[in-house]
Motif scaffolding. Structure first.
Motif, PDB file in Angstrom:
ATOM      1  N   THR A  92      -8.432  -5.927  -6.823  1.00 61.45           N
ATOM      2  CA  THR A  92      -7.821  -5.248  -5.671  1.00 61.45           C
ATOM      3  C   THR A  92      -8.934  -4.689  -4.787  1.00 61.45           C
ATOM      4  O   THR A  92      -9.351  -5.303  -3.823  1.00 61.45           O
ATOM      5  CB  THR A  92      -6.876  -4.106  -6.110  1.00 61.45           C
TER       6      THR A  92
ATOM      7  N   MET B  97     -10.193  -8.188  -1.106  1.00 60.12           N
ATOM      8  CA  MET B  97      -9.664  -7.447   0.032  1.00 60.12           C
ATOM      9  C   MET B  97      -9.900  -8.177   1.354  1.00 60.12           C
ATOM     10  O   MET B  97      -9.476  -7.719   2.395  1.00 60.12           O
ATOM     11  CB  MET B  97     -10.311  -6.062   0.103  1.00 60.12           C
TER      12      MET B  97
ATOM     13  N   SER C 212      -1.353  -2.092  -0.528  1.00 59.61           N
ATOM     14  CA  SER C 212      -2.607  -2.149  -1.289  1.00 59.61           C
ATOM     15  C   SER C 212      -2.757  -0.923  -2.188  1.00 59.61           C
ATOM     16  O   SER C 212      -3.177  -1.034  -3.342  1.00 59.61           O
ATOM     17  CB  SER C 212      -3.803  -2.287  -0.351  1.00 59.61           C
TER      18      SER C 212
END
Ligand code: FES
Length: 331
Positions: A169, A203, A273
């Protein structure tokens, strides 16, 4: 040593987002107390949750111009907790004991805050940028985690986990080394600034690819932090997290971000996110033992990269014990 509840009662904690508190009363919990909050005039009120008459749940009541009306027999309470109406005997004096324990409550930064200690001189975190109108905010749903408030803050302040827990992430597994950083003690808390080498390739396409991101942590003891991400000279967003303790082992966290109102897609990107990132944190934090935030540094090993969570824990222990605490010697 003071109990957990006694030590942390003098501070202000959010119990609801403002947008959650509409015309109906709302249940809340804080440091072992069951509360009900409701809107009164231009402000908000917070009292014990259960009626002084026969213990009915006041969250099932309704808010009238007079105050909060119990659904069982209609006794009505003002914002100060005192009963102002007993419908079954309208002409008789109202017993002095017909009152709810009431607590200070204010609304600020889009949150409803409560302080359980009437004599406390503590203040809310100072986040003036949220009141200038120059930034917009977006909030996550309340984080209802089975962790202590101190543990929650420690994981937010833990720099070294970024490349591990958040690979896939936010973190970059290629960048595991944490550069040296300082932690300054400031009135009411701590401040640290760390340059994180790079965002994860995962990302890309979500935020602009940059080589370095500056993270500025500002801790407001005991359980609040403002964390600014500045990946470029021209872009910054700031996250605000406040853990609201239900007990020594359980909290809810209010988590939101400010951003430039011109960034139309920011709310969607942020919520998506951050929820993914925080779910990774939750899985780790709920598994930590002991569940309560440790009151010392024994039983763990501390290294220099842990400096910020170490200093944070020192601050929390000092509030609990009422005296300064020596930290460990990191290896
Ligand atoms: Fe609330 Fe009787 S229990 S009015």
């Amino acid at each position: 040593m003071r109990s957990y509840e006694e030590a942390f009662s003098p501070y202000w904690y959010p119990v609801a987002f403002s947008h959650e508190l509409k015309e109906r009363p709302l249940a809340a919990r804080l440091l072992g107390k069951e509360l009900v909050v409701w809107r009164v005039g231009a402000g908000v009120a917070a009292t014990q949750r259960y009626c002084a008459h026969r213990g009915a749940d006041l969250c099932a009541g309704e808010v009238s111009a007079e105050g909060l009306r119990c659904a069982f027999h209609g006794w009505t309470y003002g914002g100060d907790g005192r009963c102002v109406r007993v419908p079954s005997q309208p002409g008789a004096p109202i017993p002095a004991s017909a009152a709810l324990a009431s607590f200070r409550a204010v609304e600020r930064y889009g949150l409803v805050w409560v302080c359980l200690d009437a004599r406390s001189e503590q203040t809310l975190p100072e986040w003036p940028e949220l009141e200038t109108g120059k930034v917009a905010t977006v909030a996550l749903p309340r984080l209802d985690w089975d962790v202590s408030a101190g543990r929650m803050l420690e994981i937010i302040l833990d720099v070294t986990h970024l490349s591990w827990v958040h690979k896939g992430t936010f973190g970059n597994p290629e960048q595991q080394e944490v550069p040296p950083y300082e932690v300054a003690r400031v009135p009411g808390g701590l401040r640290a600034q760390i340059t994180y080498p790079a965002l994860s390739p995962a990302m890309e396409g979500v935020v602009p690819r940059v080589d370095r991101t500056t993270l500025t942590y500002e801790v407001f003891l005991p359980f609040a932090v403002r964390l600014s991400f500045k990946p470029t000279l021209f872009f910054q967003h700031t996250v605000y997290a406040v853990a609201s303790p239900w007990s020594e082992e359980k909290m809810q966290c209010f988590y939101f971000a400010s951003y430039h109102p011109g960034l139309k897609l920011f709310p969607d990107i942020f919520v998506k996110s951050e929820l993914a990132i925080l779910e990774q944190d939750r899985l780790v934090a709920e598994g930590q033992r002991p569940k309560a935030h440790p009151l010392d540094f024994s039983g763990e090993v501390h290294v220099r990269a842990d400096r910020l969570p170490i200093e944070y824990r020192r601050g929390v222990i000092a509030l609990r014990t009422g005296r300064p605490v020596e930290g460990p010697t990191p290896e």
